[in-house]
Structure formats: structure tokens, C-alpha cells
Design a protein around this motif. Structure first.
Motif, PDB file in Angstrom:
ATOM      1  N   GLU A 323       0.851  -1.181   0.000  1.00 13.16           N
ATOM      2  CA  GLU A 323       0.000   0.000   0.000  1.00 13.16           C
ATOM      3  C   GLU A 323       0.888   1.233   0.000  1.00 13.16           C
ATOM      4  O   GLU A 323       1.475   1.599   1.011  1.00 13.16           O
ATOM      5  CB  GLU A 323      -0.895   0.002   1.243  1.00 13.16           C
ATOM      6  CG  GLU A 323      -1.949   1.095   1.256  1.00 13.16           C
ATOM      7  CD  GLU A 323      -3.162   0.754   0.396  1.00 13.16           C
ATOM      8  OE1 GLU A 323      -3.537   1.602  -0.441  1.00 13.16           O
ATOM      9  OE2 GLU A 323      -3.715  -0.332   0.560  1.00 13.16           O
ATOM     10  N   GLY A 324       1.052   1.865  -1.168  1.00 13.73           N
ATOM     11  CA  GLY A 324       1.787   3.123  -1.230  1.00 13.73           C
ATOM     12  C   GLY A 324       3.253   3.016  -1.543  1.00 13.73           C
ATOM     13  O   GLY A 324       3.958   4.025  -1.571  1.00 13.73           O
ATOM     14  N   GLY A 325       3.773   1.798  -1.788  1.00 16.72           N
ATOM     15  CA  GLY A 325       5.182   1.661  -2.126  1.00 16.72           C
ATOM     16  C   GLY A 325       5.486   2.172  -3.523  1.00 16.72           C
ATOM     17  O   GLY A 325       4.661   2.069  -4.430  1.00 16.72           O
ATOM     18  N   GLN A 326       6.659   2.751  -3.697  1.00 15.71           N
ATOM     19  CA  GLN A 326       7.075   3.260  -5.006  1.00 15.71           C
ATOM     20  C   GLN A 326       8.577   3.515  -4.985  1.00 15.71           C
ATOM     21  O   GLN A 326       9.110   4.013  -3.992  1.00 15.71           O
ATOM     22  CB  GLN A 326       6.344   4.571  -5.327  1.00 15.71           C
ATOM     23  CG  GLN A 326       6.689   5.136  -6.695  1.00 15.71           C
ATOM     24  CD  GLN A 326       5.774   6.291  -7.072  1.00 15.71           C
ATOM     25  OE1 GLN A 326       4.603   6.324  -6.706  1.00 15.71           O
ATOM     26  NE2 GLN A 326       6.306   7.251  -7.801  1.00 15.71           N
ATOM     27  N   ASN A 327       9.258   3.141  -6.059  1.00 16.41           N
ATOM     28  CA  ASN A 327      10.696   3.378  -6.102  1.00 16.41           C
ATOM     29  C   ASN A 327      11.014   4.867  -6.125  1.00 16.41           C
ATOM     30  O   ASN A 327      10.262   5.669  -6.678  1.00 16.41           O
ATOM     31  CB  ASN A 327      11.313   2.693  -7.322  1.00 16.41           C
ATOM     32  CG  ASN A 327      11.797   1.300  -7.001  1.00 16.41           C
ATOM     33  OD1 ASN A 327      11.124   0.562  -6.292  1.00 16.41           O
ATOM     34  ND2 ASN A 327      12.964   0.938  -7.497  1.00 16.41           N
ATOM     35  N   PHE A 328      12.155   5.201  -5.541  1.00 16.42           N
ATOM     36  CA  PHE A 328      12.590   6.589  -5.455  1.00 16.42           C
ATOM     37  C   PHE A 328      13.402   6.986  -6.685  1.00 16.42           C
ATOM     38  O   PHE A 328      14.106   6.166  -7.281  1.00 16.42           O
ATOM     39  CB  PHE A 328      13.505   6.788  -4.250  1.00 16.42           C
ATOM     40  CG  PHE A 328      12.863   6.556  -2.926  1.00 16.42           C
ATOM     41  CD1 PHE A 328      12.075   7.534  -2.338  1.00 16.42           C
ATOM     42  CD2 PHE A 328      13.065   5.373  -2.243  1.00 16.42           C
ATOM     43  CE1 PHE A 328      11.503   7.331  -1.092  1.00 16.42           C
ATOM     44  CE2 PHE A 328      12.507   5.148  -0.998  1.00 16.42           C
ATOM     45  CZ  PHE A 328      11.714   6.135  -0.430  1.00 16.42           C
ATOM     46  N   SER A 329      13.370   8.264  -7.001  1.00 17.46           N
ATOM     47  CA  SER A 329      14.465   8.885  -7.745  1.00 17.46           C
ATOM     48  C   SER A 329      15.480   9.365  -6.721  1.00 17.46           C
ATOM     49  O   SER A 329      15.185   9.464  -5.521  1.00 17.46           O
ATOM     50  CB  SER A 329      13.963  10.067  -8.572  1.00 17.46           C
ATOM     51  OG  SER A 329      13.513  11.111  -7.709  1.00 17.46           O
ATOM     52  N   VAL A 334      16.614  12.026  -1.565  1.00 16.03           N
ATOM     53  CA  VAL A 334      17.338  13.089  -0.861  1.00 16.03           C
ATOM     54  C   VAL A 334      16.358  14.002  -0.127  1.00 16.03           C
ATOM     55  O   VAL A 334      16.578  14.381   1.034  1.00 16.03           O
ATOM     56  CB  VAL A 334      18.208  13.890  -1.846  1.00 16.03           C
ATOM     57  CG1 VAL A 334      18.718  15.176  -1.195  1.00 16.03           C
ATOM     58  CG2 VAL A 334      19.379  13.049  -2.329  1.00 16.03           C
ATOM     59  N   ALA A 335      15.228  14.334  -0.777  1.00 17.22           N
ATOM     60  CA  ALA A 335      14.227  15.195  -0.136  1.00 17.22           C
ATOM     61  C   ALA A 335      13.627  14.510   1.092  1.00 17.22           C
ATOM     62  O   ALA A 335      13.410  15.149   2.132  1.00 17.22           O
ATOM     63  CB  ALA A 335      13.132  15.546  -1.138  1.00 17.22           C
ATOM     64  N   LEU A 336      13.364  13.196   0.995  1.00 15.79           N
ATOM     65  CA  LEU A 336      12.816  12.466   2.133  1.00 15.79           C
ATOM     66  C   LEU A 336      13.794  12.476   3.308  1.00 15.79           C
ATOM     67  O   LEU A 336      13.394  12.727   4.453  1.00 15.79           O
ATOM     68  CB  LEU A 336      12.511  11.022   1.723  1.00 15.79           C
ATOM     69  CG  LEU A 336      12.007  10.105   2.840  1.00 15.79           C
ATOM     70  CD1 LEU A 336      10.609  10.517   3.285  1.00 15.79           C
ATOM     71  CD2 LEU A 336      12.023   8.646   2.400  1.00 15.79           C
ATOM     72  N   LEU A 337      15.061  12.239   3.035  1.00 13.96           N
ATOM     73  CA  LEU A 337      16.046  12.195   4.116  1.00 13.96           C
ATOM     74  C   LEU A 337      16.261  13.571   4.731  1.00 13.96           C
ATOM     75  O   LEU A 337      16.314  13.715   5.962  1.00 13.96           O
ATOM     76  CB  LEU A 337      17.370  11.637   3.592  1.00 13.96           C
ATOM     77  CG  LEU A 337      17.334  10.198   3.067  1.00 13.96           C
ATOM     78  CD1 LEU A 337      18.722   9.772   2.603  1.00 13.96           C
ATOM     79  CD2 LEU A 337      16.792   9.235   4.100  1.00 13.96           C
ATOM     80  N   SER A 338      16.383  14.584   3.896  1.00 13.74           N
ATOM     81  CA  SER A 338      16.626  15.926   4.433  1.00 13.74           C
ATOM     82  C   SER A 338      15.418  16.428   5.221  1.00 13.74           C
ATOM     83  O   SER A 338      15.576  17.216   6.163  1.00 13.74           O
ATOM     84  CB  SER A 338      16.973  16.899   3.309  1.00 13.74           C
ATOM     85  OG  SER A 338      15.900  17.018   2.393  1.00 13.74           O
ATOM     86  N   GLY A 339      14.217  15.962   4.868  1.00 15.74           N
ATOM     87  CA  GLY A 339      13.015  16.350   5.592  1.00 15.74           C
ATOM     88  C   GLY A 339      12.812  15.579   6.886  1.00 15.74           C
ATOM     89  O   GLY A 339      11.852  15.844   7.627  1.00 15.74           O
ATOM     90  N   ASN A 340      13.688  14.615   7.158  1.00 10.47           N
ATOM     91  CA  ASN A 340      13.552  13.798   8.363  1.00 10.47           C
ATOM     92  C   ASN A 340      14.847  13.781   9.177  1.00 10.47           C
ATOM     93  O   ASN A 340      15.267  12.754   9.697  1.00 10.47           O
ATOM     94  CB  ASN A 340      13.120  12.383   7.991  1.00 10.47           C
ATOM     95  CG  ASN A 340      11.656  12.310   7.610  1.00 10.47           C
ATOM     96  OD1 ASN A 340      10.788  12.199   8.464  1.00 10.47           O
ATOM     97  ND2 ASN A 340      11.387  12.401   6.314  1.00 10.47           N
ATOM     98  N   ARG A 341      15.502  14.945   9.223  1.00  9.50           N
ATOM     99  CA  ARG A 341      16.629  15.217  10.123  1.00  9.50           C
ATOM    100  C   ARG A 341      17.904  14.469   9.751  1.00  9.50           C
ATOM    101  O   ARG A 341      18.621  13.961  10.602  1.00  9.50           O
ATOM    102  CB  ARG A 341      16.238  14.938  11.577  1.00  9.50           C
ATOM    103  CG  ARG A 341      15.112  15.821  12.093  1.00  9.50           C
ATOM    104  CD  ARG A 341      14.835  15.547  13.543  1.00  9.50           C
ATOM    105  NE  ARG A 341      14.295  14.210  13.743  1.00  9.50           N
ATOM    106  CZ  ARG A 341      14.187  13.622  14.946  1.00  9.50           C
ATOM    107  NH1 ARG A 341      14.616  14.243  16.039  1.00  9.50           N
ATOM    108  NH2 ARG A 341      13.672  12.413  15.045  1.00  9.50           N
ATOM    109  N   PHE A 342      18.180  14.438   8.446  1.00  9.91           N
ATOM    110  CA  PHE A 342      19.457  13.926   7.965  1.00  9.91           C
ATOM    111  C   PHE A 342      20.075  14.951   7.025  1.00  9.91           C
ATOM    112  O   PHE A 342      19.365  15.627   6.270  1.00  9.91           O
ATOM    113  CB  PHE A 342      19.277  12.580   7.261  1.00  9.91           C
ATOM    114  CG  PHE A 342      18.884  11.475   8.193  1.00  9.91           C
ATOM    115  CD1 PHE A 342      19.854  10.760   8.891  1.00  9.91           C
ATOM    116  CD2 PHE A 342      17.552  11.164   8.405  1.00  9.91           C
ATOM    117  CE1 PHE A 342      19.496   9.755   9.779  1.00  9.91           C
ATOM    118  CE2 PHE A 342      17.181  10.161   9.288  1.00  9.91           C
ATOM    119  CZ  PHE A 342      18.154   9.450   9.974  1.00  9.91           C
ATOM    120  N   ASP A 343      21.399  15.087   7.071  1.00 10.61           N
ATOM    121  CA  ASP A 343      22.078  16.035   6.213  1.00 10.61           C
ATOM    122  C   ASP A 343      23.358  15.414   5.653  1.00 10.61           C
ATOM    123  O   ASP A 343      23.609  14.224   5.835  1.00 10.61           O
ATOM    124  CB  ASP A 343      22.352  17.357   6.955  1.00 10.61           C
ATOM    125  CG  ASP A 343      23.159  17.172   8.237  1.00 10.61           C
ATOM    126  OD1 ASP A 343      23.796  16.104   8.402  1.00 10.61           O
ATOM    127  OD2 ASP A 343      23.168  18.087   9.083  1.00 10.61           O
TER     128      ASP A 343
END
Length: 366
Positions: A323-329, A334-343
Motif C-alpha cells: 500500500e503506497g510503495g514506489q521506487n525513489f528517484s 534526498v528530499a525524504l532524508l533531508s526532511g527527516n533530520r538527515f544532512d
């Protein structure tokens, strides 16, 4: 896995009538290959230096006419070579399709034949409904409070072992690439505590442990998976360095906060919806030491989402299963990680080597 899924359909194959007809018939190509592997045609070809049809028929327990049909298929796609009415495997077929080869992918092919191939026949239904083919999954509570995903697919223990062996085959090379990236980023001379969330059959953890002798790894997955992984780790002589523990990677595990130098998430994030991705990344942030490294392994799409073919196919695969899975670009990950406190995010594309891409990031403070 070397050269896995690296055909550039856009750059090397013409957009032509012949290509379209090949795509239309490709399910028959796959099924024919599955049939060859199921009767061990390439394994039998590998056993002798040149095999006659009658000998193959006896080995495969088929009639000569039936074996001839399979051999004709193999000849037509270049996997079988004929000399003086004797038949030989091509070098690539001998390497990948014979069970006698240490590099064979027969379990992966068996998994596709038994488990994936039937599901893709229901792809249009899944797309129209916007839902996975849930009747093939046995989830205990509509996936809201459970994370029993692959482990509770409708399979026997034997089928589950085929599935896990296939997952390890698909992961071959990914751990070595991750280890190289980690060594360049955080070093490997000092001891590293690594947490592998959703480690499956253990292939990635095993490769990292082999490449980084100072690494101590804790691998977490569902009980069925960790039983399989524990056996694989034992066969490799790494039980003193890799602990395989059962647990729900989306719940807060009984692990000490900020206790790990590295957290690994390999071929997991893209299988889940955004809400589950956020949960997993929050847990990852909790387990990492300040400035610790997150390593994500995924098969990434181009930023224009126009390929390559393997991650495009995998997006359709997770459409069927989750339910809702999809491969990333790379950009979306990068947007997902940076939006969740990773740099300090670094993307390494491994397409030339045929294994999953690697993305490294640091735990941001706050």
C-alpha cells in the motif's frame, strides 16, 4: 549482481515495431526460461562437454521432442550453442543458469516463476483499484498495526526459503558497495556498530562484515527471516559478529538510544508508504549516535522518472504487493532524508556494476 538490469532500452534499443512485438511476447520468453531452469536443462548441459538431445531428454526426464523445443528456444536467444549435433551452454548461461555454478541465480528465477509471475497477471486490477493484490497477502490487521509483509505471504516454509534465497541473490554485491562507501566516509580501522533494519536473508550484512573486519552488526527482521539469516550467517562463520534478532522495524526496539555508528536500510524504504518511511527514519535517527551515518540502498529511478527499466519495473512490483510503495528517484530520496533530520547526503549510483544504488547521510542534530 554484475550487470543486473542494466539494459538501456532508451539508448541502445530502437523504439520500433520489432521492440514492441518483443515486449508483447516477453512474458513467453520469461516463461520459457523458467521452464528450462525448472527441468535443470542448463545444469545438465553443464555436466558434460557437449550433450546430445537424447542424453538431455534422459537427464531432464522429458521426451526428445519436448527437449528439442526447449533447446530451440535456447538456441534462438543465444543461451545454447550447437556444434556437430552436440549442445553446450553459452558462458553466461553456464555461469547464471546452471545450479553447479556458485554464481547461479536459479533460486531468483524460481521465485519469479512461483511468486512474482502470477501476481503481475493482476497488475491492471491493482492499478485500477489503487490497491495491492491483498488476497495474496495474509496480513493480520489490514497492515495498520502489523509489519508482516513478505514473511506472511501465502507460502510454505519451502517457498519462503526460495524467496529468501532469491532476495539474497538480488542483493549480491550491494553490501560490498555499501562497505566501500562506508569505509570512505567513516573509516573502517576503528570498530563500527552497525544496525541493519529489515536485513532479510542477511546477504548485505554478511558482505559488510566480510569487507569491514572491525564491524559488529545487529540485524533486525521478522522471525521467519531472521531464522533464515541466522543459518546463512552461521554458514559463513560470522555468528560472533552478526546478531540476527526478531523485531518490528517500525516500532521502537529494545535498543539503546544513540548506540550505533551506522544504521543500514537496504531495499526497504521504497516498499512502504510515506507514513511508514517517516516512522522508520525516526527510529533510525533515535538509534544513531550524534553525527552517525545512515546508509540507504535502493534501486533508483532517474530524476525524470523515465528509467532505467529495473527500478521502473520494481515500482510496478511494489504496486502489486504494498500500500503506497514506489521506487525513489535520487532527488525524491534526498528530499525524504533531508526532511527527516538527515544532512550531508551523498548519492552513489552503482548501475555500471549492476547492484543497488547507495545513499549516505548523517544524523542531523535537533
Amino acid at each position: 549482481m554484475q550487470n543486473q538490469g542494466t539494459i538501456d532500452f532508451r539508448g541502445k534499443l530502437p523504439s520500433s515495431e520489432a521492440l514492441i512485438h518483443t515486449l508483447v511476447n516477453s512474458y513467453m520468453l520469461s516463461a520459457s526460461l523458467f521452464g528450462c531452469v525448472e527441468v535443470d536443462l542448463f545444469s545438465h548441459l553443464d555436466e558434460t562437454s557437449g550433450t546430445a538431445i537424447s542424453e538431455l531428454a534422459d537427464a531432464c526426464q522429458l521426451s526428445a521432442a519436448q527437449v528439442q523445443k526447449l533447446v530451440s528456444f535456447g538456441l534462438s536467444v543465444g543461451l545454447i550453442i550447437e556444434r556437430d549435433e552436440k549442445f553446450f551452454s553459452s558462458s553466461d548461461a553456464q555461469k547464471l543458469l546452471s545450479r553447479h555454478s556458485t554464481d547461479n541465480i536459479c533460486s531468483a528465477i524460481e521465485h519469479h516463476s512461483r511468486h512474482v509471475y502470477p501476481l503481475f497477471g493482476q497488475l491492471a486490477e491493482s492499478l485500477k483499484s489503487g490497491k495491492p493484490i491483498s488476497d495474496r497477502l495474509h496480513l493480520s490487521s489490514a497492515q495498520s498495526d502489523t509489519n508482516e509483509f513478505y514473511a506472511e505471504l501465502d507460502k510454505s516454509e519451502k517457498d519462503f526459503n526460495v524467496f529468501m534465497t532469491a532476495m539474497n541473490t538480488f542483493s549480491t554485491g550491494a553490501g560490498t558497495r555499501i562497505a566501500d562507501a562506508l569505509s570512505a566516509r567513516v573509516g573502517s580501522a576503528t570498530p563500527l556498530r552497525i544496525l541493519d533494519l529489515g536485513g532479510g536473508g542477511g546477504q548485505v550484512s554478511i558482505e559488510i562484515a566480510q569487507a569491514i573486519p572491525q564491524a559488529q552488526i545487529t540485524m533486525i527482521d521478522l522471525e521467519k527471516a531472521t531464522r533464515f539469516a541466522r543459518a546463512e550467517v552461521g554458514r559463513k562463520g560470522l555468528s560472533d559478529r552478526i546478531s540476527c534478532l526478531s523485531g518490528d522495524i517500525f516500532a521502537r526496539l529494545p535498543l539503546t538510544e544513540a548506540d550505533f555508528d551506522v544504521v543500514l536500510i537496504s531495499a526497504v524504504l521504497g516498499d512502504w508508504s510515506h507514513d511508514y518511511q517517516v516512522k522508520l527514519l525516526a527510529n533510525t535517527h533515535y538509534y544513531l549516535k550524534p553525527g552517525g551515518c545512515l546508509a540507504v540502498s535502493e534501486t533508483l529511478l532517474d530524476d525524470d522518472l523515465a528509467g532505467p527499466i529495473l527500478p521502473a519495473l520494481m515500482s510496478l512490483y511494489v504496486q502489486i504487493l504494498t500500500e503506497g510503495g514506489q521506487n525513489f528517484s535520487a532527488r525524491s530520496l534526498v528530499a525524504l532524508l533531508s526532511g527527516n533530520r538527515f544532512d550531508h547526503i551523498e548519492v552513489q549510483l552503482n548501475r555500471a556494476h549492476g547492484c543497488r544504488d547507495t545513499v549516505l547521510a548523517s544524523k542531523a542534530s535537533g
